[in-house]
Scaffold this motif. Structure first.
Motif, mmCIF file in Angstrom:
data_model
loop_
_atom_site.group_PDB
_atom_site.id
_atom_site.type_symbol
_atom_site.label_atom_id
_atom_site.label_comp_id
_atom_site.label_asym_id
_atom_site.label_seq_id
_atom_site.Cartn_x
_atom_site.Cartn_y
_atom_site.Cartn_z
ATOM 1 N N PRO A 23 8.152 3.402 -3.796
ATOM 2 C CA PRO A 23 8.443 3.069 -2.405
ATOM 3 C C PRO A 23 9.382 1.869 -2.320
ATOM 4 N N ALA A 24 9.994 1.708 -1.186
ATOM 5 C CA ALA A 24 10.912 0.595 -0.976
ATOM 6 C C ALA A 24 10.133 -0.722 -1.022
ATOM 7 N N TYR A 25 10.764 -1.752 -1.527
ATOM 8 C CA TYR A 25 10.132 -3.060 -1.647
ATOM 9 C C TYR A 25 10.080 -3.730 -0.286
ATOM 10 N N ASP A 26 8.894 -4.186 0.070
ATOM 11 C CA ASP A 26 8.704 -4.907 1.320
ATOM 12 C C ASP A 26 8.145 -6.284 0.972
ATOM 13 N N PRO A 27 8.932 -7.350 1.099
ATOM 14 C CA PRO A 27 8.448 -8.673 0.708
ATOM 15 C C PRO A 27 7.282 -9.173 1.558
ATOM 16 N N ALA A 28 7.036 -8.560 2.695
ATOM 17 C CA ALA A 28 5.918 -8.977 3.540
ATOM 18 C C ALA A 28 4.581 -8.470 2.992
ATOM 19 N N LYS A 29 4.624 -7.414 2.182
ATOM 20 C CA LYS A 29 3.399 -6.838 1.632
ATOM 21 C C LYS A 29 3.315 -7.154 0.144
ATOM 22 N N PRO A 30 2.102 -7.455 -0.365
ATOM 23 C CA PRO A 30 1.986 -7.730 -1.803
ATOM 24 C C PRO A 30 2.209 -6.453 -2.621
ATOM 25 N N ASP A 31 2.787 -6.613 -3.776
ATOM 26 C CA ASP A 31 3.034 -5.490 -4.682
ATOM 27 C C ASP A 31 1.694 -5.036 -5.255
ATOM 28 N N SER A 32 1.333 -3.786 -5.064
ATOM 29 C CA SER A 32 0.031 -3.287 -5.512
ATOM 30 C C SER A 32 -0.123 -3.390 -7.022
ATOM 31 N N ARG A 33 0.973 -3.254 -7.773
ATOM 32 C CA ARG A 33 0.888 -3.388 -9.225
ATOM 33 C C ARG A 33 0.547 -4.814 -9.616
ATOM 34 N N LEU A 34 1.132 -5.776 -8.910
ATOM 35 C CA LEU A 34 0.848 -7.175 -9.196
ATOM 36 C C LEU A 34 -0.585 -7.522 -8.830
ATOM 37 N N VAL A 35 -1.067 -7.002 -7.710
ATOM 38 C CA VAL A 35 -2.438 -7.250 -7.283
ATOM 39 C C VAL A 35 -3.412 -6.712 -8.328
ATOM 40 N N VAL A 38 -3.360 -8.949 -11.483
ATOM 41 C CA VAL A 38 -4.090 -10.206 -11.281
ATOM 42 C C VAL A 38 -5.592 -9.947 -11.320
ATOM 43 N N ARG A 39 -6.048 -8.858 -10.731
ATOM 44 C CA ARG A 39 -7.477 -8.519 -10.778
ATOM 45 C C ARG A 39 -7.937 -8.264 -12.205
ATOM 46 N N MET A 40 -7.103 -7.568 -12.979
ATOM 47 C CA MET A 40 -7.443 -7.296 -14.370
ATOM 48 C C MET A 40 -7.554 -8.605 -15.163
ATOM 49 N N LEU A 41 -6.607 -9.531 -14.947
ATOM 50 C CA LEU A 41 -6.660 -10.817 -15.624
ATOM 51 C C LEU A 41 -7.897 -11.610 -15.216
ATOM 52 N N ALA A 42 -8.256 -11.556 -13.945
ATOM 53 C CA ALA A 42 -9.433 -12.277 -13.464
ATOM 54 C C ALA A 42 -10.707 -11.704 -14.080
#
Length: 64
Positions: A23-35, A38-42
């Motif tokens: 999908p197109a990048y929307d800087p207002a919404k967090p990137d689901s892959r990054l989220v 981060v959850r995996m690292l936590a």
């Protein structure tokens, strides 16, 4: 022995085209892959913390 062609380029042009699959990048919404990353690292950090605390607590006990 082959001769060198002496064909070099002085400028290289790189053109980025958006992928049709993502999908197109929307800087207002967090990137689901990054989220998810981060959850995996936590989760990994929490697991290592619990294991370290368990080992520390086991060392504080008197031998039976």
């Amino acid at each position: 022995m082959a001769r060198p062609r002496r064909t070099t380029t002085e400028r290289v042009r790189v053109v980025l085209e958006p992928s049709l699959r993502s999908p197109a990048y929307d800087p207002a919404k967090p990137d689901s892959r990054l989220v998810e990353f981060v959850r995996m690292l936590a989760r990994q950090a929490a697991k290592e913390f619990v294991e370290a605390e368990g080992k520390r607590k086991a060392g504080d006990r008197l031998p039976e």
